[in-house]
Scaffold this active site. Structure first.
Site, PDB file in Angstrom:
ATOM      1  N   TRP A 291       0.803  -1.220   0.000  1.00 27.57           N
ATOM      2  CA  TRP A 291       0.000   0.000   0.000  1.00 27.57           C
ATOM      3  C   TRP A 291       0.838   1.272   0.000  1.00 27.57           C
ATOM      4  O   TRP A 291       0.347   2.343  -0.350  1.00 27.57           O
ATOM      5  CB  TRP A 291      -0.926   0.026   1.227  1.00 27.57           C
ATOM      6  CG  TRP A 291      -0.218  -0.164   2.538  1.00 27.57           C
ATOM      7  CD1 TRP A 291      -0.089  -1.328   3.237  1.00 27.57           C
ATOM      8  CD2 TRP A 291       0.480   0.832   3.289  1.00 27.57           C
ATOM      9  NE1 TRP A 291       0.651  -1.127   4.377  1.00 27.57           N
ATOM     10  CE2 TRP A 291       1.009   0.199   4.430  1.00 27.57           C
ATOM     11  CE3 TRP A 291       0.706   2.192   3.116  1.00 27.57           C
ATOM     12  CZ2 TRP A 291       1.746   0.887   5.393  1.00 27.57           C
ATOM     13  CZ3 TRP A 291       1.447   2.881   4.068  1.00 27.57           C
ATOM     14  CH2 TRP A 291       1.960   2.225   5.188  1.00 27.57           C
TER      15      TRP A 291
ATOM     16  N   LYS B  15      -2.697  -7.755  -7.981  1.00 29.89           N
ATOM     17  CA  LYS B  15      -3.487  -7.645  -6.757  1.00 29.89           C
ATOM     18  C   LYS B  15      -3.000  -6.408  -6.016  1.00 29.89           C
ATOM     19  O   LYS B  15      -2.013  -6.441  -5.295  1.00 29.89           O
ATOM     20  CB  LYS B  15      -3.328  -8.904  -5.903  1.00 29.89           C
ATOM     21  CG  LYS B  15      -4.485  -9.203  -4.944  1.00 29.89           C
ATOM     22  CD  LYS B  15      -4.640  -8.198  -3.838  1.00 29.89           C
ATOM     23  CE  LYS B  15      -3.513  -8.302  -2.836  1.00 29.89           C
ATOM     24  NZ  LYS B  15      -3.671  -7.291  -1.728  1.00 29.89           N
TER      25      LYS B  15
ATOM     26  N   GLU C 293      10.238  -9.179  -2.079  1.00 36.39           N
ATOM     27  CA  GLU C 293      10.856  -7.983  -1.498  1.00 36.39           C
ATOM     28  C   GLU C 293      10.154  -7.754  -0.177  1.00 36.39           C
ATOM     29  O   GLU C 293       9.013  -7.309  -0.126  1.00 36.39           O
ATOM     30  CB  GLU C 293      10.695  -6.784  -2.453  1.00 36.39           C
ATOM     31  CG  GLU C 293      11.636  -5.640  -2.112  1.00 36.39           C
ATOM     32  CD  GLU C 293      10.989  -4.610  -1.221  1.00 36.39           C
ATOM     33  OE1 GLU C 293      11.273  -4.643   0.002  1.00 36.39           O
ATOM     34  OE2 GLU C 293      10.227  -3.789  -1.725  1.00 36.39           O
TER      35      GLU C 293
ATOM     36  N   CYS D 166       9.948   0.343   3.287  1.00 31.61           N
ATOM     37  CA  CYS D 166      10.808  -0.782   3.653  1.00 31.61           C
ATOM     38  C   CYS D 166      12.265  -0.374   3.718  1.00 31.61           C
ATOM     39  O   CYS D 166      13.077  -1.058   4.344  1.00 31.61           O
ATOM     40  CB  CYS D 166      10.612  -1.931   2.680  1.00 31.61           C
ATOM     41  SG  CYS D 166      10.934  -1.490   0.965  1.00 31.61           S
TER      42      CYS D 166
ATOM     43  N   GLU E 104      11.000  -3.576  12.752  1.00 32.72           N
ATOM     44  CA  GLU E 104      10.742  -2.509  11.793  1.00 32.72           C
ATOM     45  C   GLU E 104       9.627  -1.614  12.337  1.00 32.72           C
ATOM     46  O   GLU E 104       8.520  -2.087  12.604  1.00 32.72           O
ATOM     47  CB  GLU E 104      10.342  -3.121  10.449  1.00 32.72           C
ATOM     48  CG  GLU E 104      10.261  -2.125   9.321  1.00 32.72           C
ATOM     49  CD  GLU E 104      10.030  -2.799   7.966  1.00 32.72           C
ATOM     50  OE1 GLU E 104      10.506  -2.273   6.951  1.00 32.72           O
ATOM     51  OE2 GLU E 104       9.374  -3.863   7.939  1.00 32.72           O
TER      52      GLU E 104
END
Length: 489
Positions: A160, A184, A264, A298, A395
């Site tokens: 997203w 998707k 990824e 990320c 994270e």
């Protein structure tokens, strides 16, 4: 519907799914809402795809594959170049939609659109450069040919946080290689994908693009779509960008059919500042690496490892820089920090920051949600952070910068590599020898030296360890959609 979108954009956002060249509702008629994270208000209700919708899309991709694979590379190249021009011509409208559904400041959305377009342009050029091999065998008994052949229909699952860039990074090399696709998009940000695909369909008017080459299936349940597709023998490729946890699940689902996969996944990027660093450049790079999309990337700097001799000055400067940031709706002209994507993201950031402060970390600025409509959290700097805390080991995916000190280069490398992840690492130093040692010793698929931004369409993007498999971008990105075929002649 309450939306800051220009009426010309709002009126042309498809809310269905694209299957076999036609927009249609979900077979069961279900929909799900897509909200503006800066207000919490619904923008559109979107078709909620199910198993049969997914299989219909795969049927379309499977049927279109032979003709698309046989299409001349030059034709595929020129088509992608035309797509690049469409995206560039409509960049302002696309950026407005990225901001509306994702929340990022408009300047960042414009940069994302340009970044996405660059991927399309790059693979338009790469489409005619897939190399093979022709040579006499070493034994001299025959000749050897190595051809590159499109893998087949691909399932492309995007996150997203970059709703056009991540789609472009997957679709462009797939099409350049001769693959067809079922896309998707993310549940939280499906609108940009639909809008851009419809722009391309409208402006190219189907030119040279067989029906069913690209299919789009939004859904509120990724599992409901991915499971039947991964079990279907017609699917030959999976590319996923998202969390490591979900990536493991998809790899397990892909294993029985030994699908070609690209992953990824998550990161925990160290940002290392040595005693000889240019602190002005380091702080500028830190803000860039940490605060893009409010820390929801990320490749965001997650752990700031700073030499003890400059730690206080760096923390002071970073705190001042964070306090100059303007939190607000991404469409507002002065906003530099937008919202987090949903309330659950705010709750998690608040939880790890509270845990860090309770564990002895010193709060320099921020440290709480911003009290306004939407899902906002204040830019936060923490010092005296115990490296065992979750704010360091996990994270964060939010606007929080925890600072940990080190005494020497060996300790810096040890702390930087003390994670199961290895997507990207950053290091700031004036010592060229040290810079090269960092490039060699940091366990990451990408290393930024004296810069807080590494992503580039022409370079391989991806990680090591639990940050993923394969690469996107550069020549390597197209190889993910090609398989070598050896011919003994």
């Amino acid at each position: 519907m309450t939306t800051p979108l220009p009426p010309s954009v709002a009126a042309h956002v498809p809310t269905g799914m694209l299957v076999g060249g036609e927009w249609r509702p979900a077979r069961g008629g279900a929909t799900f809402p897509v909200a503006d994270p800066a207000t919490g208000e619904t923008l559109f209700d979107v078709a909620d795809g199910d198993e049969q919708d997914a299989l219909d899309a795969l049927t379309a991709a499977h049927e279109a594959f032979p003709a698309w694979r046989a299409t001349a590379p030059r034709v595929r190249s020129e088509l992608l170049r035309a797509v690049f021009e469409v995206i560039t011509a409509h960049s302002e409208d696309i950026a407005a939609l990225v901001t509306a559904e994702g929340g990022k400041p408009l300047a960042e959305s414009r940069a994302e659109v340009a970044y996405a377009a660059d991927y399309v342009r790059w693979y338009a050029e790469e489409a005619v450069r897939a190399e093979g091999l022709a040579r006499r065998a070493p034994a001299g008994t025959h000749h050897q040919l190595v051809l590159r052949r499109a893998v087949g229909p691909a399932l492309l699952i995007a996150p997203w946080n970059f709703p056009i860039a991540m789609i472009a990074r997957k679709v462009a090399p797939a099409l350049a290689a001769g693959c067809t696709a079922v896309v998707k998009p993310a549940r939280l940000t499906p609108l940009t994908t639909a809008y851009v695909v419809e722009l391309i369909r409208t402006e190219l008017d189907g030119r040279d693009l067989p029906t069913g080459v690209v299919n789009v299936v939004p859904t509120s349940s990724a599992r409901r779509v991915s499971e039947p597709l991964l079990a279907d023998p017609r699917l030959r490729k999976l590319s996923f960008t998202g969390s490591t946890e979900v990536g493991r699940t998809l790899l397990a689902a892909a294993a029985p059919r030994v699908l070609r996969t690209s992953m990824e996944l998550g990161g925990n990027a160290p940002f290392v500042v040595f005693e000889d660093a240019d602190l002005d450049a380091a702080v500028e790079g830190a803000v860039q690496a940490k605060m893009r999309n409010s820390g929801q990337t990320c490749v965001a700097a997650n752990r700031f490892l700073v030499h003890g001799s400059v730690a206080r000055e760096f923390a002071d400067r970073l705190t001042e820089a964070f306090e100059r940031l303007v939190v607000g709706h991404g469409a507002a002209p002065d906003t530099t920090v937008g919202p987090l994507i949903e309330q659950a993201a705010v709750d998690r950031v608040e939880e790890v920051v509270t845990e860090a402060v309770d564990g002895g970390a010193v709060l320099r600025t921020g440290g709480e949600p911003v009290r306004r409509p939407g899902y906002f959290y204040a830019p936060t700097v923490l010092t005296s952070v115990d490296p065992a805390l979750r704010v360091v080991t996990e994270e964060i995916f939010g606007p929080v910068a925890p600072i940990v000190t080190f005494d020497d280069e060996e300790e810096a490398v040890r702390l930087a590599n003390d994670t199961p992840f290895g997507l990207v690492a950053y290091a700031f130093t004036r010592d060229v020898g040290r810079a090269m040692r960092m490039a060699e010793q940091l366990d990451a698929g990408m290393v930024g030296i004296n810069r807080g931004l590494v992503s580039d369409a022409s370079a391989p993007f991806g990680g090591v360890k639990q940050s993923g498999l394969g690469r996107e971008g550069g020549a390597a990105g197209m190889e993910e959609y090609l398989e070598p075929v050896y011919v003994a002649l």
